[in-house]
Design a protein around this motif. Structure first.
Motif: not given
Length: 153
Positions: A4, A7, A23, A51, A53, A71
């Protein structure tokens, strides 16, 4: 696997303000059973997972790299909240379909339900070991879906 914090870092680098705990992992939702079968078979060779978000003023999608399950540093979709007219959820077997309607478009995404997330691709992509096991997709599912359905209301 993406944490996380990674992200949130990618989101911030892209110029958006991520909301903590908002997310989940999504992919485009197939329209019918034939597309579901094709999508399932394609998932063995390519990754179309992202993802989703929620940010301060918009939703963004951050794609996973198909080779490394990490990612990519880009947002493939940015959707301002003010453009969202409605968000609907519908259970579809082991997934939840998220339908986002804007003034001139409909975006359909599917997300793996949290109950089996530890055993499915969402669990693989959302697992982190930081002081213990954590599946952020599973932990964020209820709150994120509730917040999504409040958009456009």
């Amino acid at each position: 696997m993406a944490s996380e914090s990674k992200i949130q870092k990618f989101t911030q680098e892209a110029g958006y303000e991520a909301l903590e705990g908002r997310c989940i992992i999504v992919r485009p939702a197939p329209d019918n059973l034939s597309e579901k079968i094709v999508s399932f078979l394609k998932s063995f060779v390519e990754c179309d997972m992202c993802v989703l978000q929620m940010c301060e003023n918009e939703l963004i999608l951050l794609p996973f790299d198909p080779v490394w399950t990490s990612l990519r540093k880009e947002a493939t979709l940015v959707l301002p909240y003010e453009d969202i007219e409605s968000v609907e959820l519908a259970d579809d077997l082991l997934n939840t379909v998220i339908t986002i309607r804007t003034g001139d478009d409909e975006i359909r995404l599917t997300t793996q339900q949290k109950a089996l997330s530890d055993f499915r691709m969402s669990g693989l992509h959302a697992t982190q070991y930081a002081g213990g096991y954590k599946n952020w997709h599973k932990e964020n599912m209820d709150g994120t879906l509730k917040a999504l359905t409040a958009l456009g209301a």
